[in-house]
Design an enzyme around this catalytic site. Structure first.
Site: not given
Length: 400
Positions: A77, A120
């Site tokens: 990410k 998340d």
């Protein structure tokens, strides 16, 4: 466990209309101006070979692209969120230097910008770090299942945390509502009607990890297993390899939790769909209930099979990697990171499944370890070793 073939998958040249959205050229451009960012490793992430495991499974080769080493942020990410934040700024200030955004060159001029996202864990942490580097205020919405450990890792980069009840999809909706009410900018890795530009930028950032593969000297892969979630990572990787290899592209298999099967349901329904289960999973980064419609535009014609796995299968793969599969290199792989290898094991050990997907002695399989120990205490509990112990074992392995 369920394996579903995708009737929409095709083998043809990469379509021109998709190339205008994501392309190899843009992936390389993004990689070039992300490279100087202080939170990214200066070198390519390792591409580990697991020859002993491959032999045990009756496969030609198994390779692991290890994104746990991409950044101290702990996951792939770290490529997506900073890419999207930078492109957001550059669209409004096209004369600015791309690398300078994350260097903080325009901090004084960006102090009125506020970005927000649901997460998340990993995307929010990467966005918080990018926002801190650029001098931008950041708000992160967390649902009730995100651990305090992951919350603290995000807050450490100066992000303001908003906690809500519900699951990931509820947090996405809440972030959109807060943005609308306050004039903030959503930097999300999932798309929804009227919101595609920034998720496209996030997915394009993931292409950087594939761009490294050509420099790492491997032959073409026959099979590539990719984690599901909302579909962004899978779309970013598959689109690059599709453009590169055209009709000779690898067989793509997407792996997701049994209770968060939104992509498998999309294949069954022929359109971007919702999951049928509870969504909550030990694979926190994949616990997503709704498919990103933009990602589905890329996945629908490229993914050949969708596979769901149980939580315990991911944990077993974590442990196998942590302890060094049959003498192969030990690898730190988090709950979501190990899902790809869990998929390989599930398919290779089931004679009917391996025949359906063509996993034979000539198969050259690639999986992506999308994260390391992003929640260290959870990692140690599940893997049976701390991340530090695994890294020490990895160093010993490399010197023997």
């Amino acid at each position: 466990m369920q394996l579903v073939p995708n009737p929409q998958a095709i083998r043809a040249a990469y379509p021109a209309e998709l190339k205008t959205i994501m392309s190899i050229a843009e992936a390389r451009r993004t990689r070039a101006w992300l490279a100087p960012w202080k939170h990214l490793a200066p070198e390519a992430t390792p591409l580990w070979s697991l020859p002993k495991l491959a032999a045990q499974l009756g496969l030609g080769a198994v390779w692991v692209k290890d994104e746990s080493k991409r950044s101290a942020l702990g996951s792939f990410k770290a490529l997506g969120a900073p890419a999207a934040l930078s492109r957001l700024v550059l669209r409004e200030h096209p004369a600015w230097d791309a690398s300078g955004v994350l260097r903080g060159d325009y901090r004084a001029k960006l102090n009125g910008l506020v970005v927000i996202s649901a997460t998340d864990g990993n995307h929010g942490r990467a966005l918080a770090a990018a926002a801190q580097s650029a001098g931008v205020r950041c708000v992160i919405v967390l649902h009730q299942h995100v651990s305090a450990e992951r919350e603290h890792a995000i807050a450490a980069f100066g992000a303001e945390i908003v906690r809500i009840e519900g699951n990931y999809d509820d947090s996405v909706s809440h972030a959109a509502q807060l943005a609308e009410a306050n004039g903030w900018r959503v930097v999300s890795d999932t798309s929804y009607p009227g919101y595609e530009e920034i998720p496209r930028d996030v997915m394009q950032g993931y292409g950087a990890l594939v761009d490294e593969l050509a420099e790492q000297g491997t032959e073409p892969f026959s099979h590539v297993l990719l984690q599901g979630g909302v579909g962004g990572m899978a779309a970013g990787v598959a689109s690059y390899l599709w453009e590169q290899w055209g009709a000779q592209r690898p067989i793509f298999i997407v792996v997701e939790p049994q209770q968060a099967d939104c992509l498998l349901q999309s294949a069954l329904n022929g359109v971007a769909s919702k999951a049928t289960g509870s969504v909550d999973s030990v694979m926190a980064g994949l616990a997503c209930g709704e498919t990103s419609p933009l990602a589905w535009r890329f996945l629908a014609p490229t993914v050949d099979f969708f596979l769901t796995i149980e939580d315990q299968q991911a944990v077993d793969a974590m442990r196998l990697l942590a302890h060094g599969a049959m003498g192969d290199v030990p690898i730190v792989s988090g709950e979501s990171g190990a899902a790809g290898l869990a998929g390989v094991l599930a398919l290779a050990l089931d004679q009917a499944f391996r025949a359906r997907v063509g996993l034979g002695p000539e198969a050259r399989v690639l999986v992506v370890n999308t994260e390391g120990a992003t929640a260290p205490s959870v990692y140690q509990q599940l893997a049976g070793r701390s991340a530090e112990e695994v890294l020490l074992a990895q160093q010993r392995w490399q010197t023997t």
